[in-house]
Scaffold this motif. Structure first.
Motif, PDB file in Angstrom:
ATOM      1  N   ALA A  57       8.346  10.428   3.659  1.00 47.53           N
ATOM      2  CA  ALA A  57       9.304  10.426   2.544  1.00 47.53           C
ATOM      3  C   ALA A  57       9.398  11.940   1.828  1.00 47.53           C
ATOM      4  O   ALA A  57       8.439  12.567   1.827  1.00 47.53           O
ATOM      5  N   PRO A  58      10.569  11.911   1.204  1.00 43.67           N
ATOM      6  CA  PRO A  58      10.471  13.065   0.351  1.00 43.67           C
ATOM      7  C   PRO A  58       9.807  12.942  -0.812  1.00 43.67           C
ATOM      8  O   PRO A  58       9.362  11.708  -1.102  1.00 43.67           O
ATOM      9  N   ASP A  59       9.599  13.800  -1.867  1.00 43.69           N
ATOM     10  CA  ASP A  59       8.934  13.828  -3.124  1.00 43.69           C
ATOM     11  C   ASP A  59       9.840  12.809  -4.007  1.00 43.69           C
ATOM     12  O   ASP A  59      10.780  12.672  -3.831  1.00 43.69           O
TER      13      ASP A  59
ATOM     14  N   ILE B 292      -5.033  13.819  -7.129  1.00 43.35           N
ATOM     15  CA  ILE B 292      -4.006  14.237  -6.302  1.00 43.35           C
ATOM     16  C   ILE B 292      -4.029  15.770  -6.424  1.00 43.35           C
ATOM     17  O   ILE B 292      -4.241  16.226  -7.457  1.00 43.35           O
TER      18      ILE B 292
ATOM     19  N   THR C 136       0.707  -1.335  -0.060  1.00 44.12           N
ATOM     20  CA  THR C 136      -0.016   0.105   0.056  1.00 44.12           C
ATOM     21  C   THR C 136       0.966   1.344  -0.006  1.00 44.12           C
ATOM     22  O   THR C 136       0.419   2.221  -0.564  1.00 44.12           O
TER      23      THR C 136
ATOM     24  N   SER D 281      -4.144  -2.744  -4.198  1.00 41.23           N
ATOM     25  CA  SER D 281      -4.066  -1.464  -3.662  1.00 41.23           C
ATOM     26  C   SER D 281      -3.702  -0.414  -4.995  1.00 41.23           C
ATOM     27  O   SER D 281      -2.507  -0.442  -5.383  1.00 41.23           O
ATOM     28  N   SER D 282      -4.749   0.231  -5.207  1.00 40.23           N
ATOM     29  CA  SER D 282      -4.933   0.817  -6.441  1.00 40.23           C
ATOM     30  C   SER D 282      -3.506   1.897  -6.588  1.00 40.23           C
ATOM     31  O   SER D 282      -3.367   2.510  -5.554  1.00 40.23           O
TER      32      SER D 282
ATOM     33  N   HIS E 175       0.477  10.351 -11.687  1.00 39.66           N
ATOM     34  CA  HIS E 175      -0.004  11.759 -11.782  1.00 39.66           C
ATOM     35  C   HIS E 175       1.037  12.918 -12.189  1.00 39.66           C
ATOM     36  O   HIS E 175       0.691  13.618 -12.888  1.00 39.66           O
TER      37      HIS E 175
ATOM     38  N   GLN F   6       0.801   5.834  -7.621  1.00 41.48           N
ATOM     39  CA  GLN F   6      -0.167   6.741  -7.916  1.00 41.48           C
ATOM     40  C   GLN F   6       0.255   8.331  -8.316  1.00 41.48           C
ATOM     41  O   GLN F   6      -0.081   8.903  -9.046  1.00 41.48           O
ATOM     42  N   ARG F   7       1.538   8.637  -7.392  1.00 44.82           N
ATOM     43  CA  ARG F   7       1.855   9.904  -7.469  1.00 44.82           C
ATOM     44  C   ARG F   7       2.847  10.042  -8.841  1.00 44.82           C
ATOM     45  O   ARG F   7       2.720  11.260  -9.674  1.00 44.82           O
TER      46      ARG F   7
ATOM     47  N   VAL G 296      -2.194   9.891   1.753  1.00 46.42           N
ATOM     48  CA  VAL G 296      -0.993  11.141   2.332  1.00 46.42           C
ATOM     49  C   VAL G 296      -1.459  12.577   2.078  1.00 46.42           C
ATOM     50  O   VAL G 296      -2.030  12.778   0.907  1.00 46.42           O
TER      51      VAL G 296
ATOM     52  N   TRP H  18      -1.841  14.561  -1.336  1.00 51.57           N
ATOM     53  CA  TRP H  18      -0.490  14.183  -1.918  1.00 51.57           C
ATOM     54  C   TRP H  18      -0.440  12.777  -2.686  1.00 51.57           C
ATOM     55  O   TRP H  18       0.147  12.900  -3.613  1.00 51.57           O
ATOM     56  N   SER H  19      -0.874  11.941  -2.173  1.00 54.66           N
ATOM     57  CA  SER H  19      -1.101  10.738  -2.893  1.00 54.66           C
ATOM     58  C   SER H  19      -2.293   9.990  -2.322  1.00 54.66           C
ATOM     59  O   SER H  19      -2.798  10.127  -1.062  1.00 54.66           O
ATOM     60  N   PHE H  20      -3.116   8.851  -2.803  1.00 51.19           N
ATOM     61  CA  PHE H  20      -3.829   7.873  -2.120  1.00 51.19           C
ATOM     62  C   PHE H  20      -3.763   6.428  -2.783  1.00 51.19           C
ATOM     63  O   PHE H  20      -3.255   6.117  -3.874  1.00 51.19           O
ATOM     64  N   THR H  21      -4.067   5.542  -2.255  1.00 52.77           N
ATOM     65  CA  THR H  21      -4.374   4.331  -2.769  1.00 52.77           C
ATOM     66  C   THR H  21      -5.764   3.601  -2.003  1.00 52.77           C
ATOM     67  O   THR H  21      -6.012   3.810  -0.872  1.00 52.77           O
ATOM     68  N   GLU H  22      -6.506   2.886  -3.025  1.00 53.94           N
ATOM     69  CA  GLU H  22      -7.768   2.182  -2.512  1.00 53.94           C
ATOM     70  C   GLU H  22      -7.222   0.871  -2.214  1.00 53.94           C
ATOM     71  O   GLU H  22      -6.850   0.088  -2.972  1.00 53.94           O
ATOM     72  N   VAL H  23      -7.438   0.397  -0.933  1.00 54.59           N
ATOM     73  CA  VAL H  23      -6.857  -0.936  -0.589  1.00 54.59           C
ATOM     74  C   VAL H  23      -7.888  -1.707  -0.666  1.00 54.59           C
ATOM     75  O   VAL H  23      -9.132  -1.771  -0.108  1.00 54.59           O
ATOM     76  N   HIS H  24      -7.906  -2.962  -1.619  1.00 52.52           N
ATOM     77  CA  HIS H  24      -8.881  -3.823  -1.585  1.00 52.52           C
ATOM     78  C   HIS H  24      -8.561  -5.014  -1.020  1.00 52.52           C
ATOM     79  O   HIS H  24      -9.377  -6.038  -1.174  1.00 52.52           O
TER      80      HIS H  24
ATOM     81  N   ALA I 150       1.905   1.645  -3.389  1.00 57.61           N
ATOM     82  CA  ALA I 150       0.914   2.125  -4.337  1.00 57.61           C
ATOM     83  C   ALA I 150       0.722   3.708  -4.132  1.00 57.61           C
ATOM     84  O   ALA I 150       0.601   4.346  -5.277  1.00 57.61           O
ATOM     85  N   LEU I 151       1.147   4.182  -3.283  1.00 58.04           N
ATOM     86  CA  LEU I 151       1.074   5.829  -2.891  1.00 58.04           C
ATOM     87  C   LEU I 151       2.057   6.386  -3.864  1.00 58.04           C
ATOM     88  O   LEU I 151       1.808   7.477  -4.490  1.00 58.04           O
ATOM     89  N   PHE I 152       3.123   5.818  -4.046  1.00 53.10           N
ATOM     90  CA  PHE I 152       4.069   6.226  -4.873  1.00 53.10           C
ATOM     91  C   PHE I 152       3.915   6.167  -6.335  1.00 53.10           C
ATOM     92  O   PHE I 152       4.025   6.970  -7.325  1.00 53.10           O
TER      93      PHE I 152
ATOM     94  N   PRO J 270       6.025   6.093   4.655  1.00 57.40           N
ATOM     95  CA  PRO J 270       5.794   6.928   3.627  1.00 57.40           C
ATOM     96  C   PRO J 270       5.348   8.439   3.802  1.00 57.40           C
ATOM     97  O   PRO J 270       5.702   9.133   3.318  1.00 57.40           O
ATOM     98  N   SER J 271       4.836   8.506   5.036  1.00 56.22           N
ATOM     99  CA  SER J 271       4.367   9.941   5.119  1.00 56.22           C
ATOM    100  C   SER J 271       5.718  10.804   5.555  1.00 56.22           C
ATOM    101  O   SER J 271       5.862  12.270   5.496  1.00 56.22           O
TER     102      SER J 271
ATOM    103  N   ARG K 113       3.141  16.625   6.234  1.00 56.99           N
ATOM    104  CA  ARG K 113       2.432  15.505   5.436  1.00 56.99           C
ATOM    105  C   ARG K 113       1.810  14.477   6.742  1.00 56.99           C
ATOM    106  O   ARG K 113       2.719  13.988   7.392  1.00 56.99           O
TER     107      ARG K 113
END
Ligand SMILES: [Zn+2]
Lengths: 387, 140
Positions: free
Chosen positions: A254-256, B116, A148, A203-204, A159, A155-156, B93, B69-75, A151-153, A251-252, B101
């Motif tokens: 982390a740098p960008d 985002i 998960t 985890s999208s 984007h 996704q970013r 986040v 800042w970012s997100f994930t949908e956990v399934h 996944a945050l990274f 994760p929170s 953050r």
């Protein structure tokens, strides 16, 4: 001159990989260890140091002492290194180099492995438990699995740079193709991009086929001095350059994406080696997920920042390309067990012992990646040396 | 409290450094430490300012606004069935307007509308009689 200049990886071995019920983690570690020492052309009596890590599925205190005891060894040194990802094994090499330089050992056994599947099926799997420091502020939200965080990274990255799920799928397909050339890989049947796109969302934006495997497996390698390696009479791997970078744990913090430690670790390793990413004949990237490879090829300078997705989709990862990635199949298809197999396969490539997935005349290999969630990066440049 | 709720990871509410954070959340406020020496507002709360190692801080109530800042949908419910009643859930986040953050759940928000950079606002979820967790929702 660095102490790393004088060490050689002379033996590598891995156990069967997959679902191996009835074989404890330490048994798998021991099986790999005995085979790696034999592969080195050494014997039990030659081993005078043990470096290890238990893996996370069954974390143990004093793990290296347990391995030494299990194998009937009484070494001067039995040391656990836990950097995360490839750094765990690279730190063992760094420790072994210092120990050899200090006269504290002559041949070090480095042993890893987990029974990640079977321990879970026995109902003793890791559960969300004790928290420390920053985890108090993340785990209560269900941020309990590495994927998960990745996944945050991912996704970013999508984007910021327009990276697509199909481009991530190209990583999965390439890894599986390499695994199909490796008879010891956990998952060997080829997959298509359509298979990737049809696999369920975990985890999208990461799907099941974006995630590394969970495996029962052991892997080990043996380190000695270059002089001793020459006397063993076979090609071996030398460390040409090593670099690392740690920026955070959770994760929170982390740098960008443009400031993660990957490019820094790689730049440090390549500067010390006097080489660059494009000099690598074989590239090994710790693939906790497909996106790790996208980030990795960027960090190694094989493409520009943000260009890892199109680079992967261009076919640049496959055997036959200039810098093929994860020729053993990676953690996505070959096996996980803490990721030691990247280093093992890099050594095989440099010794010309990689079978159907051999890069002809491979002289330089790079092992790169992170532990945590892009937390602790480590890059090692290895070179072939003939006796 | 259901067995699943009781099995979820809990912060150490007895941690003296972090206690004001959790006490503020009980009151429906998001508070973070501001370093008395360099002025850095930081999350998560800890003994020393991560910027300058000063050990003195003043707690400050945040405005409650920020951007995704970012997100994930956990399934998937990982490890066991602890989170089975929650999936799919969103881990996000958020970059607060004040700078730090935070990772938290994004709730009461249409997943199809998540982008985002989207504006979000803090909200609070009572996990049990002792623990309230800050969370976020998309700003209207
Ligand atoms: Zn400060």
């Amino acid at each position: 001159m660095s102490v790393l200049d004088d060490i050689a990886v002379v033996g590598v071995a891995e156990t069967e990989i997959g679902k191996l019920p009835g074989r404890s983690a330490i048994q798998l570690q021991a099986e790999a260890a005995v085979a790696a020492v034999a592969d080195a052309g050494l014997a039990k009596a030659d081993i005078d140091a043990v470096f290890s890590f238990s893996g996370y599925s069954q974390a143990m205190m004093l793990h290296a002492a347990r391995v030494a005891e299990y194998l009937g060894l009484r070494p001067e040194l039995a040391v656990v290194t836990d950097v995360g990802g490839p750094g765990t094994h690279h730190a063992a090499l760094l420790n072994a180099a210092a120990a050899i330089d200090a006269g504290m050992c002559t041949a070090a056994l480095c042993a890893y492995g987990e029974n990640g599947i079977s321990i879970r099926r026995a109902g003793r799997g890791r559960a969300p438990g004790t928290l420390t420091g920053g985890e108090d502020f993340e785990a209560p939200y269900g941020q309990i699995a590495m994927i998960t965080g990745y996944a945050l990274f991912a996704q970013r990255h999508m984007h910021l740079y327009g990276t697509t799920s199909e481009q991530l799928g190209a990583v999965a397909v390439a890894s599986r193709h390499h695994a199909s050339l490796n008879d010891n890989a956990h998952k060997r049947h080829p997959i298509t991009l359509a298979d990737h796109q049809a696999s369920p969302m975990i985890s999208s934006p990461l799907r099941r086929l974006d995630c590394s495997l969970i495996s029962d497996a052991g892997g080990a390698f043996v380190v000695t001095s270059v002089d001793r390696a020459r006397a063993l009479g076979r090609p071996f791997a030398r460390v040409l350059g090593y670099g690392a970078a740690v920026t955070h744990h959770i994760p929170s913090q982390a740098p960008d994406l443009d400031s993660l430690g990957g490019p820094t670790a790689a730049a440090r390793a390549f500067e010390r080696a006097g080489l660059r990413g494009a000099d690598a004949d074989a590239v090994y990237i710790h693939d906790a997920c497909t996106f790790s490879v996208v980030a990795g090829v960027e960090a190694l300078g094989l493409c520009g920042p943000g260009e890892g997705g199109p680079y992967a989709a261009s076919g640049a990862l496959g055997l036959g390309s200039a810098h093929p990635v994860n020729l053993h199949g990676g953690m996505l298809s070959h096996g996980h067990a803490g990721g030691v197999f990247h280093l093992l396969d890099a050594v095989r490539q440099l010794r010309g012992a990689a079978g159907r997935r051999q890069v002809e005349g491979a002289e330089v290999a790079v092992v790169h990646g992170n532990g945590g969630v892009f937390s602790a990066f480590s890059t090692m440049v290895l070179g072939r040396e003939d006796p | 409290m259901s067995p699943a709720e009781s099995g979820k990871p809990r912060p150490d509410l007895g941690d003296a450094v972090a206690a004001p954070y959790w006490e503020a959340a009980r009151r429906g406020e998001l508070a973070l430490p501001r370093c008395d020496a360099c002025g850095l507002v930081f999350a998560y709360p800890r003994r020393f300012c991560p910027g300058c190692w000063c050990g003195e801080r003043t707690w400050q109530t945040m405005g409650g606004g920020g951007r995704l800042w970012s997100f994930t949908e956990v399934h998937v419910a990982f490890y066991d069935d602890t989170w089975a009643g929650d999936v799919p859930y969103v881990v996000a986040v958020v970059e607060l307007d004040e700078g730090p953050r935070l990772l938290a759940n994004l709730i009461d928000s249409d997943p199809a509308r998540l982008r985002i950079g989207a504006r979000v606002r803090v909200t609070f979820v009572d996990r049990d009689e002792n623990l309230t967790l800050p969370a976020f929702k998309l700003a209207p």
